[in-house]
Design an enzyme around this catalytic site. Structure first.
Site, PDB file in Angstrom:
ATOM      1  N   ARG A 144     -22.949  29.128   1.709  1.00  0.00           N
ATOM      2  CA  ARG A 144     -22.677  27.983   1.104  1.00  0.00           C
ATOM      3  C   ARG A 144     -23.017  28.230  -0.303  1.00  0.00           C
ATOM      4  O   ARG A 144     -23.960  28.721  -0.621  1.00  0.00           O
ATOM      5  CB  ARG A 144     -23.355  26.627   1.507  1.00  0.00           C
ATOM      6  CG  ARG A 144     -22.947  26.474   2.992  1.00  0.00           C
ATOM      7  CD  ARG A 144     -23.855  25.520   3.640  1.00  0.00           C
ATOM      8  NE  ARG A 144     -24.339  24.269   2.828  1.00  0.00           N
ATOM      9  CZ  ARG A 144     -25.681  24.132   2.238  1.00  0.00           C
ATOM     10  NH1 ARG A 144     -26.605  25.142   2.769  1.00  0.00           N
ATOM     11  NH2 ARG A 144     -26.057  22.985   1.663  1.00  0.00           N
ATOM     12  N   CYS A 145     -22.271  27.711  -1.364  1.00  0.00           N
ATOM     13  CA  CYS A 145     -22.572  27.904  -2.832  1.00  0.00           C
ATOM     14  C   CYS A 145     -24.059  27.297  -2.922  1.00  0.00           C
ATOM     15  O   CYS A 145     -24.988  27.965  -3.698  1.00  0.00           O
ATOM     16  CB  CYS A 145     -21.799  27.205  -3.827  1.00  0.00           C
ATOM     17  SG  CYS A 145     -21.488  25.645  -3.346  1.00  0.00           S
TER      18      CYS A 145
ATOM     19  N   GLU B 105     -16.308  26.029 -10.475  1.00  0.00           N
ATOM     20  CA  GLU B 105     -17.549  26.086  -9.607  1.00  0.00           C
ATOM     21  C   GLU B 105     -17.691  27.434  -8.868  1.00  0.00           C
ATOM     22  O   GLU B 105     -16.875  27.840  -8.174  1.00  0.00           O
ATOM     23  CB  GLU B 105     -16.982  25.188  -8.513  1.00  0.00           C
ATOM     24  CG  GLU B 105     -16.843  23.742  -9.008  1.00  0.00           C
ATOM     25  CD  GLU B 105     -16.875  22.938  -7.252  1.00  0.00           C
ATOM     26  OE1 GLU B 105     -17.212  21.748  -7.457  1.00  0.00           O
ATOM     27  OE2 GLU B 105     -16.480  23.309  -6.185  1.00  0.00           O
TER      28      GLU B 105
ATOM     29  N   ASN C  12     -15.027  29.151   2.118  1.00  0.00           N
ATOM     30  CA  ASN C  12     -16.144  28.553   3.031  1.00  0.00           C
ATOM     31  C   ASN C  12     -15.691  27.108   3.449  1.00  0.00           C
ATOM     32  O   ASN C  12     -16.483  26.568   4.349  1.00  0.00           O
ATOM     33  CB  ASN C  12     -17.470  28.719   2.366  1.00  0.00           C
ATOM     34  CG  ASN C  12     -17.596  28.217   1.086  1.00  0.00           C
ATOM     35  OD1 ASN C  12     -16.497  27.771   0.485  1.00  0.00           O
ATOM     36  ND2 ASN C  12     -18.931  27.996   0.801  1.00  0.00           N
TER      37      ASN C  12
ATOM     38  N   ARG D 222     -15.530  14.280   6.446  1.00  0.00           N
ATOM     39  CA  ARG D 222     -15.756  14.243   4.953  1.00  0.00           C
ATOM     40  C   ARG D 222     -14.873  14.251   4.003  1.00  0.00           C
ATOM     41  O   ARG D 222     -14.748  13.546   2.880  1.00  0.00           O
ATOM     42  CB  ARG D 222     -16.882  15.462   4.924  1.00  0.00           C
ATOM     43  CG  ARG D 222     -17.427  15.440   3.298  1.00  0.00           C
ATOM     44  CD  ARG D 222     -18.294  16.506   3.321  1.00  0.00           C
ATOM     45  NE  ARG D 222     -18.920  16.897   1.801  1.00  0.00           N
ATOM     46  CZ  ARG D 222     -19.834  17.676   1.673  1.00  0.00           C
ATOM     47  NH1 ARG D 222     -20.078  18.921   2.665  1.00  0.00           N
ATOM     48  NH2 ARG D 222     -20.223  18.128   0.518  1.00  0.00           N
TER      49      ARG D 222
HETATM   50  P1  NAP Z   1     -13.328  34.501  -4.100  1.00  0.00           P
HETATM   51  O1  NAP Z   1     -13.032  35.832  -3.534  1.00  0.00           O
HETATM   52  O2  NAP Z   1     -13.758  34.319  -5.737  1.00  0.00           O
HETATM   53  O3  NAP Z   1     -11.906  33.594  -3.693  1.00  0.00           O
HETATM   54  C1  NAP Z   1     -11.943  32.482  -4.467  1.00  0.00           C
HETATM   55  C2  NAP Z   1     -10.351  32.055  -4.675  1.00  0.00           C
HETATM   56  O4  NAP Z   1      -9.832  32.735  -5.488  1.00  0.00           O
HETATM   57  C3  NAP Z   1      -9.622  32.618  -3.297  1.00  0.00           C
HETATM   58  O5  NAP Z   1      -8.591  31.361  -3.196  1.00  0.00           O
HETATM   59  C4  NAP Z   1      -9.050  33.971  -3.750  1.00  0.00           C
HETATM   60  O6  NAP Z   1      -7.668  34.134  -3.214  1.00  0.00           O
HETATM   61  C5  NAP Z   1      -8.752  33.378  -5.249  1.00  0.00           C
HETATM   62  N1  NAP Z   1      -8.583  34.811  -6.053  1.00  0.00           N
HETATM   63  C6  NAP Z   1      -9.098  35.953  -5.766  1.00  0.00           C
HETATM   64  N2  NAP Z   1      -8.380  36.742  -6.774  1.00  0.00           N
HETATM   65  C7  NAP Z   1      -7.781  35.712  -7.707  1.00  0.00           C
HETATM   66  C8  NAP Z   1      -7.292  36.296  -9.022  1.00  0.00           C
HETATM   67  N3  NAP Z   1      -7.299  37.506  -9.571  1.00  0.00           N
HETATM   68  N4  NAP Z   1      -6.614  35.029  -9.552  1.00  0.00           N
HETATM   69  C9  NAP Z   1      -6.698  33.977  -9.122  1.00  0.00           C
HETATM   70  N5  NAP Z   1      -7.330  33.512  -7.882  1.00  0.00           N
HETATM   71  C10 NAP Z   1      -7.966  34.574  -7.338  1.00  0.00           C
HETATM   72  O7  NAP Z   1     -14.382  33.518  -3.311  1.00  0.00           O
HETATM   73  P2  NAP Z   1     -14.590  33.347  -1.856  1.00  0.00           P
HETATM   74  O8  NAP Z   1     -15.103  34.506  -1.074  1.00  0.00           O
HETATM   75  O9  NAP Z   1     -13.633  32.652  -1.100  1.00  0.00           O
HETATM   76  O10 NAP Z   1     -15.844  32.086  -1.938  1.00  0.00           O
HETATM   77  C11 NAP Z   1     -17.151  32.385  -2.034  1.00  0.00           C
HETATM   78  C12 NAP Z   1     -17.768  32.334  -3.340  1.00  0.00           C
HETATM   79  O11 NAP Z   1     -17.516  30.997  -3.746  1.00  0.00           O
HETATM   80  C13 NAP Z   1     -19.215  32.585  -3.423  1.00  0.00           C
HETATM   81  O12 NAP Z   1     -19.584  32.968  -4.587  1.00  0.00           O
HETATM   82  C14 NAP Z   1     -19.739  30.904  -3.547  1.00  0.00           C
HETATM   83  O13 NAP Z   1     -20.867  30.802  -4.230  1.00  0.00           O
HETATM   84  C15 NAP Z   1     -18.706  30.584  -4.409  1.00  0.00           C
HETATM   85  N6  NAP Z   1     -18.610  28.984  -4.159  1.00  0.00           N
HETATM   86  C16 NAP Z   1     -18.973  28.038  -5.191  1.00  0.00           C
HETATM   87  C17 NAP Z   1     -19.094  26.761  -5.045  1.00  0.00           C
HETATM   88  C18 NAP Z   1     -19.359  25.725  -6.051  1.00  0.00           C
HETATM   89  O14 NAP Z   1     -19.131  24.667  -5.861  1.00  0.00           O
HETATM   90  N7  NAP Z   1     -20.095  26.343  -6.840  1.00  0.00           N
HETATM   91  C19 NAP Z   1     -18.601  26.034  -3.762  1.00  0.00           C
HETATM   92  C20 NAP Z   1     -18.026  27.097  -2.767  1.00  0.00           C
HETATM   93  C21 NAP Z   1     -18.162  28.492  -2.700  1.00  0.00           C
HETATM   94  P3  NAP Z   1      -7.821  35.261  -1.869  1.00  0.00           P
HETATM   95  O15 NAP Z   1      -8.523  34.542  -0.837  1.00  0.00           O
HETATM   96  O16 NAP Z   1      -6.334  35.292  -1.446  1.00  0.00           O
HETATM   97  O17 NAP Z   1      -8.506  36.377  -2.375  1.00  0.00           O
HETATM   98  O1  G3H Z   2     -20.196  26.084  -0.953  1.00  0.00           O
HETATM   99  C1  G3H Z   2     -20.385  25.266  -1.618  1.00  0.00           C
HETATM  100  C2  G3H Z   2     -19.982  23.794  -1.005  1.00  0.00           C
HETATM  101  O2  G3H Z   2     -19.826  22.892  -2.237  1.00  0.00           O
HETATM  102  C3  G3H Z   2     -21.561  23.338  -0.615  1.00  0.00           C
HETATM  103  O3  G3H Z   2     -21.316  21.945  -0.185  1.00  0.00           O
HETATM  104  O4  G3H Z   2     -23.473  21.684  -0.054  1.00  0.00           O
HETATM  105  O5  G3H Z   2     -22.237  20.204   1.130  1.00  0.00           O
HETATM  106  O6  G3H Z   2     -22.745  22.680   1.940  1.00  0.00           O
HETATM  107  P1  G3H Z   2     -22.657  21.353   0.734  1.00  0.00           P
END
Ligand code: NAP
Ligand code: G3H
Length: 479
Positions: free
Chosen positions: A288-289, A255, A159, A108
């Site tokens: 997944r978000c 996002e 993810n 993808r």
């Molecule tokens: P996360 O804990 O917020 O981490 C995301 C990224 O931010 C990682 O690269 C993390 O690095 C980095 N990060 C952490 N602290 C930071 C800081 N102080 N400054 C800059 N960067 C920092 O999120 P996650 O657990 O990886 O992902 C899950 C979340 O993402 C869920 O809430 C999900 O809904 C959301 N998400 C949203 C979308 C969307 O399109 N809306 C898509 C996918 C996921 P480290 O890993 O080194 O901590």
């Molecule tokens: O986790 C967030 C991704 O952007 C969701 O993508 O709807 O294709 O699983 P997806």
């Protein structure tokens, strides 16, 4: 890239390096808890160098013909696809995803990169004539060109460690920006392998530099670096909000988290709705978000829906990601603690656990929770796990009023046979996208993708992502 005893190196200035900190961050498999590999914990000096060199490389990259930038992306896509097995296996190990979906993620991603390469060569700017504004003169012509922003900081979540990283890097590159890429720690090796493919495709030095290390340690430094011109971030709402507060006056695309509801109306095809809801809520354990994270169902069809959901939950393949299970261990124990806490809170406050509810280590059974009420945390918090709350409502109005109180606004699904009703309800939902009779999802990847309220800022989706990484430059010709 050199890989010594599962140690992977970062990339700055076209050179792979261990860095000087002598500190490594171990990445543990969510499935086996064994170390998959380690990445360097970079020092601030190294991160600073990565940003400075990306800045220095930017003008030359912006001056490179767009069709050459596009060609690089096509080559990158080909290299990725050639390595889909290797990279897919690493994604599967690092983030505990099934091998087929991990390989699917790589394919993808190659498709996104190719579409970006194609879309980017068609950006031509605009011409405006002065006399269309009252009192304006025919003698004025505005030439509006599109210019890159400079250095884009791309921060991706765990993810989709390849897909959501490339969905930032490819548009940034085609637009003429250089990139500093900070992968999620869990997923960093997959990100590095993806960049190795880009290097092999002919990436010029410092057009992409990769910084590794924990976000909590290097995040603030890189986010507030004065040479970063734009941040494209995907991750949790709290992290995104912190970044928005700390970043200087630069464009941001965020996002963030979601709490996507499915609204099941009285005239819905309940069998179809149940199938979509189960797929939406439980694939990859709901990590997944766009997972369905709550269900609003009209009282009159609630028993029927719950019975069909129950039947389907019990048919889900549960167990190891490596054996292609759908419901798999969560990314870490902390994530499981959080989901377990939400389930306990709902139980204590009177909700009914219809199926599941138990936890072993970082594995949470697929859990259906009926009779959830607004005083329970799981009605509002993003669980990011395989637990689905069902909120029974006596009217569509009640569902809409509850949804208005949500802090999130990513997507929503409406299940009904009445398209007129669907449009009316959709117009009242404050979300980025409404799906009619289908589960929320990001793709197809050229569709605009956005969250409102605490789910995000700005718009992604291939065309919109490219636009978000460019600005207008106006030249007025006075004839
Ligand atoms: P996360 O804990 O917020 O981490 C995301 C990224 O931010 C990682 O690269 C993390 O690095 C980095 N990060 C952490 N602290 C930071 C800081 N102080 N400054 C800059 N960067 C920092 O999120 P996650 O657990 O990886 O992902 C899950 C979340 O993402 C869920 O809430 C999900 O809904 C959301 N998400 C949203 C979308 C969307 O399109 N809306 C898509 C996918 C996921 P480290 O890993 O080194 O901590
Ligand atoms: O986790 C967030 C991704 O952007 C969701 O993508 O709807 O294709 O699983 P997806």
């Amino acid at each position: 890239m050199q890989k010594v005893k599962s140690k992977y190196q970062f990339l700055v200035n076209g050179e792979w390096s261990d860095g000087t900190s002598n500190k490594w961050v171990d990445i543990f498999s969510p499935e086996t808890n064994e170390v998959v590999g380690s990445v360097p914990a970079m020092t601030q000096e190294e991160v600073d160098k990565a940003v400075r060199l990306a800045k220095e490389a930017q003008q030359t990259w912006a001056d490179t013909a767009v069709h050459e930038r596009s060609n690089l992306l096509y080559k990158w896509a080909d290299k990725l696809e050639e390595r889909k097995q290797e990279i897919g296996e690493m994604i599967a190990n690092e983030v505990g995803k099934s091998p087929s979906s991990a390989i699917g993620e790589v394919v993808r991603t190659a498709e996104i990169i190719r579409y970006t390469a194609e879309e980017g060569v068609r950006i031509h700017g605009e011409l405006m004539k002065g006399d269309s504004f009252p009192g304006g003169s025919k003698n004025k012509l505005a030439l509006i060109q599109k210019e890159p922003l400079g250095v884009v900081l791309a921060i991706s979540p765990f993810n989709y460690p390849v897909n959501l990283a490339a969905a930032k890097i490819a548009p940034a590159l085609i637009a003429g920006n250089t990139v500093v890429f900070k992968p999620a720690t869990q997923g960093a090796i997959s990100g590095l392998l993806m960049i190795q493919a880009l290097v092999d495709a002919g990436l010029p030095k410092s057009v992409v530099n990769v910084v590794t290390g924990r976000g909590s340690e290097i995040g603030d430094f890189v986010v507030t670096h004065s040479l970063i011109d734009m941040i494209s971030f995907t991750g949790g709402t709290k992290t995104g909000q912190d970044i928005a507060q700390k970043a200087k006056m630069i464009p941001l695309v965020l996002e963030l988290g979601g709490k996507d509801p499915a609204l099941v109306l009285e005239d819905a095809d309940i069998e179809q709705a149940a199938a979509q809801i189960i797929g939406g809520a439980f694939s990859y354990s709901g990590q997944r978000c766009t997972a369905i994270k709550k269900v609003f169902v009209l009282d009159s069809v609630a028993d029927d829906l719950v019975s069909k959901l129950t039947e389907k939950v019990t048919q889900l393949k549960v167990g190891k990601a490596s054996e292609e299970a759908t419901v798999v261990p969560l990314i870490n124990e902390r994530a499981a603690d959080f989901v377990e806490g939400l389930i306990s809170d709902a139980k204590e406050k009177g909700a009914k656990i219809v199926t599941g509810g138990d936890r072993t280590g970082n594995f949470i059974e697929p859990t259906l929770i009926d009779n959830v009420t607004p005083n329970m945390d799981i009605a509002w918090e993003e669980q990011f796990g395989p637990a689905l709350p069902i909120i029974r409502v006596s009217s569509v109005f009640e569902a809409i009023e509850l949804e208005k109180k949500s802090e999130f606004g990513l997507q929503a699904s409406i299940f009904t046979k009445n398209t007129q009703d669907a449009f009316t309800i959709a117009s009242k939902l404050n979300v980025g996208t409404v799906q009619l009779n289908g589960k929320p999802e990001r793709g197809p990847d050229h569709f605009p993708f956005l969250g409102v309220k605490n789910s995000g800022l700005g718009v992604q989706g291939i065309g919109r992502s490219i636009e978000s990484m460019m600005r207008d430059k106006v030249m007025v010709i006075n004839l």
